[in-house]
Structures are given as C-alpha cells and as structure tokens.
Design a protein around this motif. Structure first.
Motif, PDB file in Angstrom:
ATOM      1  N   LEU A  61       7.108  21.293  22.472  1.00 36.08           N
ATOM      2  CA  LEU A  61       6.357  20.038  22.552  1.00 36.08           C
ATOM      3  C   LEU A  61       5.299  19.955  21.461  1.00 36.08           C
ATOM      4  O   LEU A  61       5.095  18.887  20.865  1.00 36.08           O
ATOM      5  CB  LEU A  61       5.702  19.909  23.928  1.00 36.08           C
ATOM      6  CG  LEU A  61       6.648  19.667  25.110  1.00 36.08           C
ATOM      7  CD1 LEU A  61       5.880  19.701  26.428  1.00 36.08           C
ATOM      8  CD2 LEU A  61       7.386  18.341  24.947  1.00 36.08           C
ATOM      9  N   SER A  63       5.442  21.414  18.512  1.00 36.62           N
ATOM     10  CA  SER A  63       6.144  21.197  17.239  1.00 36.62           C
ATOM     11  C   SER A  63       6.522  19.732  17.070  1.00 36.62           C
ATOM     12  O   SER A  63       6.382  19.159  15.977  1.00 36.62           O
ATOM     13  CB  SER A  63       7.388  22.077  17.171  1.00 36.62           C
ATOM     14  OG  SER A  63       7.048  23.440  17.240  1.00 36.62           O
ATOM     15  N   TRP A  64       6.998  19.124  18.163  1.00 40.75           N
ATOM     16  CA  TRP A  64       7.362  17.698  18.099  1.00 40.75           C
ATOM     17  C   TRP A  64       6.120  16.845  17.834  1.00 40.75           C
ATOM     18  O   TRP A  64       6.146  15.947  16.991  1.00 40.75           O
ATOM     19  CB  TRP A  64       8.013  17.280  19.418  1.00 40.75           C
ATOM     20  CG  TRP A  64       8.191  15.794  19.525  1.00 40.75           C
ATOM     21  CD1 TRP A  64       9.161  15.028  18.966  1.00 40.75           C
ATOM     22  CD2 TRP A  64       7.305  14.890  20.223  1.00 40.75           C
ATOM     23  NE1 TRP A  64       8.958  13.696  19.269  1.00 40.75           N
ATOM     24  CE2 TRP A  64       7.828  13.583  20.043  1.00 40.75           C
ATOM     25  CE3 TRP A  64       6.153  15.061  20.988  1.00 40.75           C
ATOM     26  CZ2 TRP A  64       7.216  12.470  20.597  1.00 40.75           C
ATOM     27  CZ3 TRP A  64       5.546  13.945  21.538  1.00 40.75           C
ATOM     28  CH2 TRP A  64       6.086  12.660  21.344  1.00 40.75           C
ATOM     29  N   TRP A  65       5.030  17.138  18.559  1.00 42.28           N
ATOM     30  CA  TRP A  65       3.815  16.350  18.400  1.00 42.28           C
ATOM     31  C   TRP A  65       3.209  16.517  17.010  1.00 42.28           C
ATOM     32  O   TRP A  65       2.743  15.543  16.406  1.00 42.28           O
ATOM     33  CB  TRP A  65       2.807  16.775  19.463  1.00 42.28           C
ATOM     34  CG  TRP A  65       1.463  16.118  19.304  1.00 42.28           C
ATOM     35  CD1 TRP A  65       1.123  14.835  19.613  1.00 42.28           C
ATOM     36  CD2 TRP A  65       0.282  16.732  18.769  1.00 42.28           C
ATOM     37  NE1 TRP A  65      -0.200  14.603  19.311  1.00 42.28           N
ATOM     38  CE2 TRP A  65      -0.745  15.747  18.790  1.00 42.28           C
ATOM     39  CE3 TRP A  65      -0.015  18.007  18.291  1.00 42.28           C
ATOM     40  CZ2 TRP A  65      -2.030  16.021  18.338  1.00 42.28           C
ATOM     41  CZ3 TRP A  65      -1.298  18.265  17.848  1.00 42.28           C
ATOM     42  CH2 TRP A  65      -2.293  17.272  17.878  1.00 42.28           C
ATOM     43  N   THR A  67       4.672  17.191  14.193  1.00 43.69           N
ATOM     44  CA  THR A  67       5.504  16.747  13.061  1.00 43.69           C
ATOM     45  C   THR A  67       6.032  15.323  13.226  1.00 43.69           C
ATOM     46  O   THR A  67       6.875  14.887  12.428  1.00 43.69           O
ATOM     47  CB  THR A  67       6.703  17.701  12.887  1.00 43.69           C
ATOM     48  OG1 THR A  67       7.481  17.724  14.100  1.00 43.69           O
ATOM     49  CG2 THR A  67       6.240  19.109  12.579  1.00 43.69           C
ATOM     50  N   ARG A  68       5.552  14.589  14.215  1.00 44.51           N
ATOM     51  CA  ARG A  68       6.124  13.259  14.472  1.00 44.51           C
ATOM     52  C   ARG A  68       5.611  12.191  13.509  1.00 44.51           C
ATOM     53  O   ARG A  68       6.216  11.131  13.385  1.00 44.51           O
ATOM     54  CB  ARG A  68       5.838  12.825  15.912  1.00 44.51           C
ATOM     55  CG  ARG A  68       4.385  12.662  16.262  1.00 44.51           C
ATOM     56  CD  ARG A  68       4.159  12.556  17.766  1.00 44.51           C
ATOM     57  NE  ARG A  68       2.738  12.497  18.100  1.00 44.51           N
ATOM     58  CZ  ARG A  68       2.072  11.381  18.299  1.00 44.51           C
ATOM     59  NH1 ARG A  68       2.696  10.218  18.224  1.00 44.51           N
ATOM     60  NH2 ARG A  68       0.788  11.414  18.585  1.00 44.51           N
ATOM     61  N   ASP A  69       4.515  12.456  12.824  1.00 44.02           N
ATOM     62  CA  ASP A  69       3.953  11.447  11.918  1.00 44.02           C
ATOM     63  C   ASP A  69       3.445  12.122  10.645  1.00 44.02           C
ATOM     64  O   ASP A  69       2.261  12.094  10.340  1.00 44.02           O
ATOM     65  CB  ASP A  69       2.828  10.685  12.616  1.00 44.02           C
ATOM     66  CG  ASP A  69       2.343   9.492  11.806  1.00 44.02           C
ATOM     67  OD1 ASP A  69       3.135   8.986  10.978  1.00 44.02           O
ATOM     68  OD2 ASP A  69       1.180   9.089  11.989  1.00 44.02           O
ATOM     69  N   GLN A  80      -1.622  18.299  10.559  1.00 43.31           N
ATOM     70  CA  GLN A  80      -0.612  18.526   9.528  1.00 43.31           C
ATOM     71  C   GLN A  80      -1.148  19.459   8.445  1.00 43.31           C
ATOM     72  O   GLN A  80      -0.431  20.332   7.956  1.00 43.31           O
ATOM     73  CB  GLN A  80      -0.177  17.204   8.900  1.00 43.31           C
ATOM     74  CG  GLN A  80       0.903  17.374   7.821  1.00 43.31           C
ATOM     75  CD  GLN A  80       1.334  16.064   7.198  1.00 43.31           C
ATOM     76  OE1 GLN A  80       1.095  14.985   7.770  1.00 43.31           O
ATOM     77  NE2 GLN A  80       1.947  16.128   6.034  1.00 43.31           N
TER      78      GLN A  80
END
Length: 253
Positions: A61, A63-65, A67-69, A80
């Motif tokens: 979760l 990693s998804w959060w 790298t989502r933007d 980032q």
C-alpha cells in the motif's frame, strides 16, 4: 548489583520456558479437498506468517501511495524526493559492492534490505503483543527461506555468467580432491546466513529483552531495547544484505 543478581537468579533458577518466546499459532489451515491434496490441511499458521502478511500489505500500500503521482521535478522534502534518494543510495551500494553492470540486482537487494530492516524493528511497534506481532526474522523458517532465495540466486547467476561447464569446473579448483570441501563450503554459506540472523534476532531482540522486562519494568530494559531492537536490528539487516551481494558477485566472477 541488586539488578544483576535478580537477572542471574531469573535466568538460572526461574527462567521461563523457551516456548514463551516462540511465535503463537494464530489458526490452522482449514481441511478441504485442495488442502488435502497439497498436504497442508490443519497445518498451523503462526504469528510469524501473519506478521509477514501484514508487512507485505503495508509495504504494498505504501508503494502504491508513494508512486501514484510521480513528477519529473519533485518538491524538496516530498515523499517522492525521499524515495528517489533511497533508490539512489541502494543503487550506489549495489554498484560499490557488486561492481559496475550489476544494477539489475538493485530491486531485489533494495526489497531485501527494506523487508529485513522493518522486520527487525517490529519490536518497536506499540501494542505488538495485543496485535500478535512477532519478529519474522526471529523464526528460523523465515531466515531459511531468505537464505534459500540467496542460495538460488548465487548458483543461478553463477551458471548464467560462467556457463555450466566452467561453473562445475570451479568445484575441482585448485585440486580435484577439493571437490567435497567446495560443495560443503557452498552449502555452508546460506546456512550461516540463516543461523546468524535468526540467532541474533531471537537471542537479543526476543529472549534477552523478555528476561529483562520480567526482572525490571523501566529504565535499563528501555535502554537495552534501543540497542537490541534498533542498532542490532538494522546492523543485522545490513550484514545479511551485504553478504548476499558478496556471495552472488563472487560466484559470477
């Protein structure tokens, strides 16, 4: 002196059963046609496994959060920016340890380092007993599984790099009678990885801290916890990762 007398007395004359420091059985795998065919019906699932599942979900979760933007020029101090700094440091570590041209190992080495570090720091989570969290690396099954992955990587990439003929020829170097010793040495490397990590995390982070907290609740245990959980935990993660890179790169030479 009174504290150390109590500790010695607790360890020698009233030491708790080692089972107190073992992972708890959380549930058993249900019995059905599939589990019977796989021969895992009614197998116990311990807190080591459930803690690992929680880590996988949390890291997935995150990693998804994170790298989502993604942006071409991230703001200073942003998530980032921090992640990119971490990736750059892992790439540098792999390049300096394994040599140029080994950047393909960065994802695995980075994942291994992050997983081991977080696993070793589980002891710092508030309410870990209530949540039934158990340090995964204090279970020999976990460290053997990680060592097995390293063992596979060592020999797979060794064969891929040298060719199967040269790979097997190395077992007879420098003299043919060295073959048995070379085989034993290759088998000993992952074994030592598994037992080193397991022994340090179980002995230092689980058993010793359990004994200290059973003797005195405040003060010294808190200071010792900083060493065994933070310093020793991060150090053992670094050592395991460094040895993994060293063994793989040596086999590929």
């Amino acid at each position: 002196m009174d504290f150390f007398s109590k500790l010695i007395d607790k360890m020698l004359f009233n030491s708790p059963n080692i089972e107190e420091f073992a992972p708890q059985v959380m549930f058993h795998i249900p019995e059905n046609g599939l589990t019977k065919a796989l021969q895992i019906a009614n197998a116990p699932v311990k807190s080591t496994v459930t803690t690992t599942w929680i880590l996988i979900v949390v890291l997935g979760l995150f990693s998804w959060w994170a790298t989502r933007d993604l942006k071409e020029e991230p703001e200073a101090g942003s998530v980032q920016n921090v992640i990119e700094a971490l990736v750059d440091s892992m790439q540098g570590l792999v390049r300096n340890t394994m040599g140029p041209g080994m950047q393909k190992f960065t994802p695995y080495i980075g994942t291994l380092m992050i997983y081991l570090t977080i696993s070793n720091l589980i002891g710092l989570v508030p309410g870990r007993d209530i949540l039934h969290l158990y340090t995964p690396t204090a279970d020999l099954n976990t460290t053997f599984a990680l060592a097995a992955i390293t063992f596979f990587c060592i020999h797979y990439f060794g064969i891929k790099s040298k060719g199967i003929g040269t790979y097997f020829k190395d077992y007879f170097e420098p003299m043919p009678f060295m073959f048995p010793l070379n085989v034993i040495g290759n088998l000993a490397d992952p074994m030592s990885l598994a037992f080193r990590l397991f022994g340090n995390m179980l002995g230092g982070g689980v058993v010793i801290m359990g004994l200290l907290y059973s003797v005195v609740a405040l003060g010294i245990p808190g200071i010792a916890d900083l060493y065994f959980t933070v310093f020793a935990g991060v150090l053992q993660a670094f050592i395991f990762t460094m040895l993994t890179m060293t063994y793989i790169s040596m086999e590929m030479e």
